[in-house]
Design an enzyme around this catalytic site. Structure first.
Site, PDB file in Angstrom:
ATOM      1  N   ARG A  28      13.896 -20.076  14.223  1.00 42.11           N
ATOM      2  CA  ARG A  28      13.252 -21.222  14.860  1.00 42.11           C
ATOM      3  C   ARG A  28      11.786 -20.891  15.139  1.00 42.11           C
ATOM      4  O   ARG A  28      11.453 -19.787  15.574  1.00 42.11           O
ATOM      5  CB  ARG A  28      13.951 -21.596  16.174  1.00 42.11           C
ATOM      6  N   HIS A  69      11.265 -24.324   4.524  1.00 39.62           N
ATOM      7  CA  HIS A  69      12.635 -24.410   5.040  1.00 39.62           C
ATOM      8  C   HIS A  69      13.651 -24.387   3.895  1.00 39.62           C
ATOM      9  O   HIS A  69      14.469 -25.298   3.732  1.00 39.62           O
ATOM     10  CB  HIS A  69      12.822 -25.663   5.890  1.00 39.62           C
ATOM     11  N   GLU A  89       8.502 -30.912  10.414  1.00 43.63           N
ATOM     12  CA  GLU A  89       8.493 -30.752   8.971  1.00 43.63           C
ATOM     13  C   GLU A  89       8.014 -32.028   8.295  1.00 43.63           C
ATOM     14  O   GLU A  89       8.573 -33.098   8.559  1.00 43.63           O
ATOM     15  CB  GLU A  89       9.895 -30.390   8.491  1.00 43.63           C
ATOM     16  N   ASN A 132      26.384 -14.073  11.946  1.00 43.72           N
ATOM     17  CA  ASN A 132      26.769 -14.147  10.545  1.00 43.72           C
ATOM     18  C   ASN A 132      25.609 -13.811   9.610  1.00 43.72           C
ATOM     19  O   ASN A 132      25.748 -13.013   8.680  1.00 43.72           O
ATOM     20  CB  ASN A 132      27.290 -15.566  10.249  1.00 43.72           C
ATOM     21  N   ILE A 133      24.441 -14.417   9.864  1.00 48.14           N
ATOM     22  CA  ILE A 133      23.283 -14.182   8.997  1.00 48.14           C
ATOM     23  C   ILE A 133      22.758 -12.768   9.178  1.00 48.14           C
ATOM     24  O   ILE A 133      22.506 -12.045   8.201  1.00 48.14           O
ATOM     25  CB  ILE A 133      22.176 -15.207   9.293  1.00 48.14           C
ATOM     26  N   GLY A 141      15.752 -21.644   3.414  1.00 44.15           N
ATOM     27  CA  GLY A 141      16.752 -20.613   3.661  1.00 44.15           C
ATOM     28  C   GLY A 141      18.138 -20.995   3.177  1.00 44.15           C
ATOM     29  O   GLY A 141      18.810 -20.228   2.482  1.00 44.15           O
ATOM     30  N   ASP A 175       9.952 -19.485   7.577  1.00 39.94           N
ATOM     31  CA  ASP A 175      10.594 -20.578   6.851  1.00 39.94           C
ATOM     32  C   ASP A 175      10.864 -21.755   7.785  1.00 39.94           C
ATOM     33  O   ASP A 175      11.490 -22.733   7.381  1.00 39.94           O
ATOM     34  CB  ASP A 175      11.915 -20.073   6.238  1.00 39.94           C
TER      35      ASP A 175
END
Length: 309
Positions: free
Chosen positions: A237, A284, A266, A158-159, A286, A261
């Site tokens: 990832r 992060h 985190e 999809n992306i 996105g 990203d």
């Protein structure tokens, strides 16, 4: 008074910090919504304190291992407000009868647009120039125009498909590798599927949109096969990239820019790679758009309601 149907833990930082109207749907259905760590990612100890009393879990990217899952006899469903599931011990969840669901497609446009932005940044050294200007340095790095260049997309779901269409729209050619081929994409002018090694060797820019494997996809060998000066973007990832090999490739000029990203934790610990001046980092973001958060939150809440019934 209507009996509470159970507790729902909500941990995605954007939701726990700012709240979201979509969470009211859970309250309206009789659930108690818990957000004990506003804007912060919980650790295992914190989860063990709260999650065992919950029937549902609207989860972020925090690791959710077997020890936590085994301590939660009431838990029926983990609903991710995103597509990635690799932070969840899926085998343990299945064994314990805990349903795990995501929101595929909800943040695809946001991630694809960020990947394109990072590609432009890498081609024109935007962040590099900004950093040096703020340090009082007039340091210019010659860029490249994207028109006529080849973008390699590894993982064209999809992306990746959304990114491909945008890239073609600004004059790029696209080479893509994916295990599954989309018939409509195959008909798109300027787009073609090919083998992974051809994507690596035939692209001026590479964008990663695939799940990680047992070892990094971009190791020293893979990086050595790429065109000199390639720009690499990672919104998938951190585990896809060998940090030591990428650092060496940046130092040698094999890679012009590495933009990421995503991180192994985190916020990340800044190693030699992440501190490098040719690395562009975003925290992060996105799927952190008004539209993506809206779609993902509503879908994640609906997944909980459907799973519990």
């Amino acid at each position: 008074m209507e009996k509470q149907r159970g507790k729902v833990l909500v941990t995605p930082r954007s939701l726990s910090r700012d709240g979201h109207p979509g969470l009211q749907l859970l309250v309206d259905e009789g659930f108690e919504v818990l957000m004990p760590w506003p804007g912060k990612q919980p650790n295992e100890g914190q989860l063990l304190e709260v999650l065992p009393a919950c029937v549902a879990y609207l989860a972020g990217v925090e690791p959710i291992g077997e020890r936590v899952l085994a301590a939660c006899p009431e838990l029926k469903v983990i609903s991710r407000n995103g597509v990635g599931m690799d932070n969840v011990d899926l085998a343990a969840a299945e064994r314990l009868g805990i349903k795990v669901v995501g929101t595929p497609g909800a943040n695809s446009q946001g991630v694809a647009e960020l990947a394109l932005a990072l590609l432009f940044d890498g081609m024109r050294a935007v962040s590099y120039s900004d950093l040096h200007m703020k340090e009082g340095q007039w340091s210019r790095r010659k860029g490249f125009e994207v028109t006529g260049k080849t973008l390699g997309i590894i993982g064209c779901g999809n992306i990746g498909q959304r990114l491909a269409r945008m890239a073609i729209g600004v004059g790029m050619r696209v080479l893509a590798y994916d295990v599954y081929k989309d018939a409509n994409m195959e008909k798109t002018p300027g787009f073609s599927y090919t083998e992974l090694n051809h994507v690596l060797s035939g692209s001026d820019m590479i964008s990663l949109h695939c799940p990680p494997g047992k070892k990094p996809l971009l190791d020293a060998q893979a990086l050595s096969t790429m065109r000199k000066g390639v720009v690499i973007v990672n919104t998938a990832r951190d585990a896809l990239v060998d940090h030591a090999a990428m650092l060496e490739a940046l130092e040698s000029g094999q890679v012009t820019t590495y933009a990421t990203d995503v991180y192994d934790k985190e916020p990340p610990e800044l190693d030699a790679l992440l501190k490098h001046e040719k690395v562009v980092m975003t925290p992060h973001i996105g799927g952190f758009t008004e539209e993506s958060v809206e779609r993902a939150t509503i879908a994640a809440v609906q997944n909980i309601l459907q799973a519990i019934g």
